[in-house]
Design a protein around this motif. Structure first.
Motif, PDB file in Angstrom:
ATOM      1  N   HIS A   1       8.666   0.692  -2.436  1.00 20.98           N
ATOM      2  CA  HIS A   1       8.083   1.926  -1.889  1.00 20.98           C
ATOM      3  C   HIS A   1       8.385   3.146  -2.748  1.00 20.98           C
TER       4      HIS A   1
ATOM      5  N   ASP B   1       4.760   7.197  -0.051  1.00 23.85           N
ATOM      6  CA  ASP B   1       5.324   6.102  -0.853  1.00 23.85           C
ATOM      7  C   ASP B   1       4.655   6.029  -2.226  1.00 23.85           C
TER       8      ASP B   1
ATOM      9  N   GLY C   1       4.710   2.411   7.086  1.00 24.72           N
ATOM     10  CA  GLY C   1       5.565   1.715   6.132  1.00 24.72           C
ATOM     11  C   GLY C   1       5.846   0.288   6.558  1.00 24.72           C
TER      12      GLY C   1
ATOM     13  N   TYR D   1       0.808  -1.219   0.000  1.00 28.01           N
ATOM     14  CA  TYR D   1       0.000   0.000   0.000  1.00 28.01           C
ATOM     15  C   TYR D   1       0.840   1.267   0.000  1.00 28.01           C
ATOM     16  N   ALA D   2       0.391   2.225  -0.771  1.00 28.98           N
ATOM     17  CA  ALA D   2       0.769   3.622  -0.624  1.00 28.98           C
ATOM     18  C   ALA D   2      -0.485   4.355  -0.155  1.00 28.98           C
TER      19      ALA D   2
ATOM     20  N   THR E   1       2.282  -1.004   5.494  1.00 31.99           N
ATOM     21  CA  THR E   1       2.242  -1.196   4.039  1.00 31.99           C
ATOM     22  C   THR E   1       1.732  -2.566   3.644  1.00 31.99           C
TER      23      THR E   1
END
Length: 266
Positions: free
Chosen positions: A108, A57, A198, A43-44, A249
């Motif tokens: 990332h 990210d 993150g 994930y961002a 993340t």
């Protein structure tokens, strides 16, 4: 605060629970710590402050690059590449004004140069290590000796030393351990303050204590510094005791959560 958070899944990256997610000393306290690779989301997070758009990210590489150089079995669909994911969420890549990197690993930072109007932010310690990593971490940073060019090469960064406010309602604080200059991002919303952390942990399990062995957290098995990792996770838990506001993340349960709640902070 009127800031909202839109999670953007950039694909699925494989990693191994025994060698990545759970330190060997913890295996007996968790059922089914597999030695088989599993797919985790990458994930961002897109922040809309009302005045500007900020990414935390930019997600993983395309399928071919991820499989060839990193983790076989990883997958990114065309609409999961970060510029496409931003468009799918209803925004334009050129409207992203800032990108805050939790750290500079390959999953990332990909596609970052396609956000042509964005200013990049990272911790100074992370940037300096990324430019000259130890050989053990060449793949993580796509170091030039492997015949690759990392996404961040040639980019100018706003380098941060420690805690900082990026814009009102968006702050960073150091969380080293997974990487030397890892940082987390605090985001104030109407619901409360979210912590986008993150890879400070891979799984929400890493936040859990194991009282039988006096652990107040469950360490992962992938880190540059376990003492730093441990203190960073303690700090995240201190700042954010409600784990519903902690967003890593790679936590797989987030997929179902974000399907039900595609925008946070409303």
């Amino acid at each position: 605060m009127s800031i909202t958070i839109t999670p953007l899944n950039s694909g699925f990256c494989t990693s191994n629970p025994k060698t990545y997610h759970y330190h060997p000393s913890t295996h007996k306290y968790y059922q089914n710590v597999s030695s088989e690779d599993r797919q985790l989301p990458v994930y961002a997070y897109l922040l809309n402050t009302g005045d500007e758009l900020i990414l935390v990210d930019t997600g993983m590489a395309d399928t071919d690059r991820a499989n060839t150089y990193h983790h076989p079995g990883s997958e990114q669909l065309p609409d999961q590449a970060m510029p496409a994911a931003v468009r799918k969420a209803g925004y334009k890549p050129e409207d992203i004004k800032k990108i805050i990197f939790t750290h500079l690993h390959w999953d990332h930072t990909f596609y970052m140069k396609e956000f042509v109007n964005a200013q990049y932010y990272a911790q100074r310690a992370e940037y300096e290590f990324a430019m000259h990593p130890l050989p053990l971490y060449y793949k993580s940073y796509e170091y030039k000796d492997l015949g690759l060019e990392a996404p961040f090469i040639g980019c100018e960064f706003e380098l941060i030393d420690g805690e900082a406010e990026i814009v009102p309602g968006v702050r960073v604080y150091p969380t080293p351990g997974h990487s030397p200059g890892h940082q987390a991002v605090e985001v104030d919303t109407k619901e409360g303050t979210y912590h986008l952390i993150g890879d400070a942990v891979f799984l929400m399990d890493n936040l859990k204590p194991i009282p039988e062995i006096f652990y107040d957290v469950t360490p992962s098995a992938r880190f540059v510094s376990l003492p730093d990792w441990w203190e960073s996770v303690r700090e995240i838990k201190r700042r954010c005791p409600d784990t519903n506001f902690i967003l890593p993340t790679h936590e797989p349960s987030l997929v179902e959560r974000f399907e039900k709640t595609p925008v946070l902070g409303l």
